[in-house]
Design a protein around this motif. Structure first.
Motif, PDB file in Angstrom:
ATOM      1  N   ASP A 266     -19.116   8.105   2.450  1.00  0.00           N
ATOM      2  CA  ASP A 266     -19.293   9.028   3.572  1.00  0.00           C
ATOM      3  C   ASP A 266     -18.379  10.241   3.464  1.00  0.00           C
ATOM      4  O   ASP A 266     -18.200  10.973   4.440  1.00  0.00           O
ATOM      5  N   GLY A 267     -17.786  10.433   2.302  1.00  0.00           N
ATOM      6  CA  GLY A 267     -16.939  11.610   2.087  1.00  0.00           C
ATOM      7  C   GLY A 267     -15.478  11.408   2.387  1.00  0.00           C
ATOM      8  O   GLY A 267     -14.704  12.387   2.360  1.00  0.00           O
ATOM      9  N   GLY A 268     -15.036  10.183   2.662  1.00  0.00           N
ATOM     10  CA  GLY A 268     -13.640   9.927   2.979  1.00  0.00           C
ATOM     11  C   GLY A 268     -12.838   9.476   1.778  1.00  0.00           C
ATOM     12  O   GLY A 268     -13.342   9.423   0.652  1.00  0.00           O
ATOM     13  N   SER A 269     -11.585   9.136   2.033  1.00  0.00           N
ATOM     14  CA  SER A 269     -10.701   8.679   0.950  1.00  0.00           C
ATOM     15  C   SER A 269     -10.810   7.189   0.696  1.00  0.00           C
ATOM     16  O   SER A 269     -10.225   6.675  -0.259  1.00  0.00           O
ATOM     17  N   GLY A 270     -11.558   6.498   1.554  1.00  0.00           N
ATOM     18  CA  GLY A 270     -11.820   5.093   1.313  1.00  0.00           C
ATOM     19  C   GLY A 270     -10.727   4.157   1.782  1.00  0.00           C
ATOM     20  O   GLY A 270      -9.805   4.524   2.500  1.00  0.00           O
ATOM     21  N   GLN A 271     -10.866   2.924   1.328  1.00  0.00           N
ATOM     22  CA  GLN A 271      -9.979   1.832   1.712  1.00  0.00           C
ATOM     23  C   GLN A 271      -8.674   1.891   0.912  1.00  0.00           C
ATOM     24  O   GLN A 271      -8.556   2.609  -0.083  1.00  0.00           O
ATOM     25  N   ARG A 272      -7.683   1.122   1.370  1.00  0.00           N
ATOM     26  CA  ARG A 272      -6.431   1.007   0.616  1.00  0.00           C
ATOM     27  C   ARG A 272      -6.681   0.170  -0.639  1.00  0.00           C
ATOM     28  O   ARG A 272      -6.878  -1.041  -0.567  1.00  0.00           O
ATOM     29  N   LEU A 273      -6.659   0.833  -1.767  1.00  0.00           N
ATOM     30  CA  LEU A 273      -6.939   0.172  -3.034  1.00  0.00           C
ATOM     31  C   LEU A 273      -5.750  -0.630  -3.536  1.00  0.00           C
ATOM     32  O   LEU A 273      -5.893  -1.760  -4.008  1.00  0.00           O
ATOM     33  N   ARG A 274      -4.558  -0.047  -3.442  1.00  0.00           N
ATOM     34  CA  ARG A 274      -3.387  -0.641  -4.084  1.00  0.00           C
ATOM     35  C   ARG A 274      -2.155  -0.399  -3.222  1.00  0.00           C
ATOM     36  O   ARG A 274      -2.068   0.600  -2.511  1.00  0.00           O
ATOM     37  N   THR A 275      -1.202  -1.328  -3.298  1.00  0.00           N
ATOM     38  CA  THR A 275       0.059  -1.230  -2.566  1.00  0.00           C
ATOM     39  C   THR A 275       1.216  -1.162  -3.551  1.00  0.00           C
ATOM     40  O   THR A 275       1.238  -1.895  -4.545  1.00  0.00           O
ATOM     41  N   ALA A 276       2.177  -0.283  -3.275  1.00  0.00           N
ATOM     42  CA  ALA A 276       3.411  -0.193  -4.067  1.00  0.00           C
ATOM     43  C   ALA A 276       4.590  -0.337  -3.108  1.00  0.00           C
ATOM     44  O   ALA A 276       4.685   0.400  -2.122  1.00  0.00           O
ATOM     45  N   ILE A 277       5.456  -1.302  -3.381  1.00  0.00           N
ATOM     46  CA  ILE A 277       6.632  -1.559  -2.536  1.00  0.00           C
ATOM     47  C   ILE A 277       7.886  -1.406  -3.379  1.00  0.00           C
ATOM     48  O   ILE A 277       8.056  -2.108  -4.385  1.00  0.00           O
ATOM     49  N   ALA A 278       8.767  -0.490  -2.984  1.00  0.00           N
ATOM     50  CA  ALA A 278      10.055  -0.317  -3.660  1.00  0.00           C
ATOM     51  C   ALA A 278      11.143  -0.931  -2.796  1.00  0.00           C
ATOM     52  O   ALA A 278      11.220  -0.667  -1.593  1.00  0.00           O
ATOM     53  N   TYR A 279      11.983  -1.755  -3.406  1.00  0.00           N
ATOM     54  CA  TYR A 279      13.084  -2.404  -2.700  1.00  0.00           C
ATOM     55  C   TYR A 279      14.329  -1.534  -2.826  1.00  0.00           C
ATOM     56  O   TYR A 279      14.784  -1.235  -3.932  1.00  0.00           O
ATOM     57  N   LEU A 280      14.871  -1.129  -1.690  1.00  0.00           N
ATOM     58  CA  LEU A 280      15.933  -0.125  -1.663  1.00  0.00           C
ATOM     59  C   LEU A 280      17.330  -0.713  -1.521  1.00  0.00           C
ATOM     60  O   LEU A 280      18.311   0.032  -1.517  1.00  0.00           O
ATOM     61  N   ASN A 281      17.420  -2.019  -1.380  1.00  0.00           N
ATOM     62  CA  ASN A 281      18.718  -2.694  -1.390  1.00  0.00           C
ATOM     63  C   ASN A 281      18.460  -4.177  -1.646  1.00  0.00           C
ATOM     64  O   ASN A 281      17.308  -4.618  -1.721  1.00  0.00           O
ATOM     65  N   THR A 282      19.536  -4.935  -1.796  1.00  0.00           N
ATOM     66  CA  THR A 282      19.440  -6.384  -1.962  1.00  0.00           C
ATOM     67  C   THR A 282      20.063  -7.034  -0.740  1.00  0.00           C
ATOM     68  O   THR A 282      21.290  -6.944  -0.556  1.00  0.00           O
ATOM     69  N   PRO A 283      19.264  -7.666   0.129  1.00  0.00           N
ATOM     70  CA  PRO A 283      19.852  -8.333   1.300  1.00  0.00           C
ATOM     71  C   PRO A 283      20.802  -9.451   0.861  1.00  0.00           C
ATOM     72  O   PRO A 283      20.670 -10.010  -0.233  1.00  0.00           O
ATOM     73  N   ASP A 284      21.726  -9.795   1.735  1.00  0.00           N
ATOM     74  CA  ASP A 284      22.646 -10.893   1.426  1.00  0.00           C
ATOM     75  C   ASP A 284      21.904 -12.218   1.304  1.00  0.00           C
ATOM     76  O   ASP A 284      22.254 -13.063   0.482  1.00  0.00           O
ATOM     77  N   ASP A 285      20.851 -12.404   2.116  1.00  0.00           N
ATOM     78  CA  ASP A 285      20.071 -13.641   2.047  1.00  0.00           C
ATOM     79  C   ASP A 285      18.732 -13.407   2.738  1.00  0.00           C
ATOM     80  O   ASP A 285      18.663 -12.778   3.791  1.00  0.00           O
ATOM     81  N   GLY A 286      17.651 -13.914   2.130  1.00  0.00           N
ATOM     82  CA  GLY A 286      16.321 -13.828   2.732  1.00  0.00           C
ATOM     83  C   GLY A 286      15.617 -12.523   2.407  1.00  0.00           C
ATOM     84  O   GLY A 286      16.060 -11.724   1.584  1.00  0.00           O
ATOM     85  N   GLY A 287      14.466 -12.329   3.078  1.00  0.00           N
ATOM     86  CA  GLY A 287      13.711 -11.100   2.923  1.00  0.00           C
ATOM     87  C   GLY A 287      12.768 -11.067   1.743  1.00  0.00           C
ATOM     88  O   GLY A 287      12.291  -9.990   1.362  1.00  0.00           O
ATOM     89  N   ASP A 288      12.442 -12.231   1.155  1.00  0.00           N
ATOM     90  CA  ASP A 288      11.494 -12.260   0.036  1.00  0.00           C
ATOM     91  C   ASP A 288      10.124 -11.754   0.477  1.00  0.00           C
ATOM     92  O   ASP A 288       9.739 -11.880   1.646  1.00  0.00           O
ATOM     93  N   THR A 289       9.374 -11.189  -0.473  1.00  0.00           N
ATOM     94  CA  THR A 289       7.958 -10.903  -0.250  1.00  0.00           C
ATOM     95  C   THR A 289       7.185 -12.114  -0.749  1.00  0.00           C
ATOM     96  O   THR A 289       7.233 -12.449  -1.940  1.00  0.00           O
ATOM     97  N   VAL A 290       6.476 -12.771   0.159  1.00  0.00           N
ATOM     98  CA  VAL A 290       5.834 -14.054  -0.131  1.00  0.00           C
ATOM     99  C   VAL A 290       4.316 -13.870  -0.206  1.00  0.00           C
ATOM    100  O   VAL A 290       3.723 -13.204   0.651  1.00  0.00           O
ATOM    101  N   PHE A 291       3.705 -14.451  -1.236  1.00  0.00           N
ATOM    102  CA  PHE A 291       2.249 -14.459  -1.399  1.00  0.00           C
ATOM    103  C   PHE A 291       1.786 -15.918  -1.275  1.00  0.00           C
ATOM    104  O   PHE A 291       1.749 -16.655  -2.264  1.00  0.00           O
ATOM    105  N   PRO A 292       1.421 -16.350  -0.051  1.00  0.00           N
ATOM    106  CA  PRO A 292       1.134 -17.776   0.177  1.00  0.00           C
ATOM    107  C   PRO A 292       0.003 -18.321  -0.697  1.00  0.00           C
ATOM    108  O   PRO A 292       0.099 -19.455  -1.187  1.00  0.00           O
ATOM    109  N   LEU A 293      -1.063 -17.542  -0.903  1.00  0.00           N
ATOM    110  CA  LEU A 293      -2.209 -18.040  -1.663  1.00  0.00           C
ATOM    111  C   LEU A 293      -1.944 -18.052  -3.166  1.00  0.00           C
ATOM    112  O   LEU A 293      -2.692 -18.667  -3.925  1.00  0.00           O
TER     113      LEU A 293
END
Length: 348
Positions: A266-293
């Motif tokens: 329909d002339g738009g930019s479409g759906q979100r094809l891809r995600t890029a995540i940059a980690y800007l620090n290291t937490p002391d504990d926790g904060g993982d990115t989890v992919f359950p499946l």
């Protein structure tokens, strides 16, 4: 053409998206050089960040003087970067007392810098002597700042890849300081497209709109997009996120409800094809990115870049991309995210 440093700098920022005009690295270097020699604080800070990573040893050392010039001319981000260099003695002589003075002032301006080092006194944040004049600036290697880092494939089902050391520690601090003072509670869109205070994401965030972007920030985004194998003009505005202890992002998928995008057909930019995540620090504990499946978790590590697909190659939604930001247990977690569409999305 009339000699405006602000105009030259803004054109340099715009040209990096390759939307308003085709990207020409030589023209970009000329504009950035002109803005630096005119004393533009953002341009000077950009140059210092660039030479600090990609310059020769002599250029790296001289880049600290560029931070001094930028800070004197009002760049609080340059001031924060300078303070951390002085604290560590990186690309300059160590001056922990002055670094403490800068950290105190930066904290008053809501910049996310470390607290003063109690082992040292607190000196005035101003330079003891004027920095040397800005000399010749060789931006020949400017395209290197947008080159994709090497990445390892972790799971082909969603094209999950991880690039270690994609961003330097100073580049990560730069992004945190650029957007950190402007954070607001996160909002999300429900299936009907209505936005509201998020119940599944308890972070704070900031959206980098075009008028808030810098050359350095766009170079970093271009690197992230290149790592995803796509041009920056297909990306949405970058989002900075901060998670305090106990904050999290419950399991979700990044693709949008139908009311929030216009299909390519329909002339738009479409759906979100891809995600890029940059980690800007290291937490002391926790904060993982989890992919359950996928039964996989990526720990948050400063400078790492995670990439994954939200769609199958044929355009179908990839439900296996379900992911979550695990609760931060100790410390703070900072990330920035680029969601990249199927077609060109940015116009400036």
């Amino acid at each position: 053409q009339a000699g405006s440093a602000d105009a030259a700098y803004r054109l340099a920022v715009l040209s990096l998206v390759d939307a308003a005009e085709p990207l020409n690295w030589h023209r970009l270097a000329e504009r950035l050089t002109r803005a630096c020699h005119a004393g533009h604080p953002d341009a000077l800070c950009d140059a210092a960040l660039f030479f600090g990573r990609f310059g020769t040893p002599a250029q790296q050392r001289a880049s600290t003087a560029l931070l001094e010039h930028a800070a004197v001319r009002g760049s609080i981000v340059a001031m924060a970067l300078l303070g951390e260099r002085l604290a560590a003695g990186r690309l300059c002589d160590a001056d922990p007392a002055r670094a403490n003075g800068i950290r105190v002032l930066a904290a008053q301006l809501d910049l996310p810098v470390p607290p003063p080092d109690a082992r040292h006194g607190v000196a005035a944040p101003e330079p003891r002597q004027a920095p040397p004049p800005v000399g010749e600036l060789d931006f020949t290697r400017l395209p290197d700042a947008a080159q994709p880092p090497e990445a390892d494939t972790l799971d082909a089902r969603i094209g999950l890849r991880l690039a270690a050391q994609a961003l330097s520690d100073e580049e990560c601090l730069y992004i945190r300081c650029l957007g950190g003072p402007h954070l607001q509670p996160s909002i999300t869109a429900d299936p009907n497209g209505e936005t509201q205070r998020s119940r599944i994401r308890t972070s704070h965030d900031f959206l980098f709109l075009p008028e808030t972007e810098t050359v350095a920030l766009r170079l970093l985004q271009a690197r992230m997009a290149a790592a995803a194998g796509l041009p920056l003009k297909q990306a949405e505005a970058m989002v900075l996120l901060r998670y305090a202890p106990g904050q999290e992002y419950l399991p979700h998928r990044d693709y949008l409800p139908p009311s929030r995008f216009t299909p390519v057909a329909d002339g738009g930019s479409g759906q979100r094809l891809r995600t890029a995540i940059a980690y800007l620090n290291t937490p002391d504990d926790g904060g993982d990115t989890v992919f359950p499946l996928l039964e996989r978790a990526l720990p948050a590590r400063i400078g790492h870049l995670a990439l994954f697909d939200n769609l199958h190659p044929d355009g179908r939604l990839n439900e296996t991309s379900l992911h979550a930001g695990a609760p931060v247990k100790q410390g703070v977690k900072w990330i920035c995210t680029l969601w990249i569409r199927q077609q060109a999305h940015r116009t400036a």
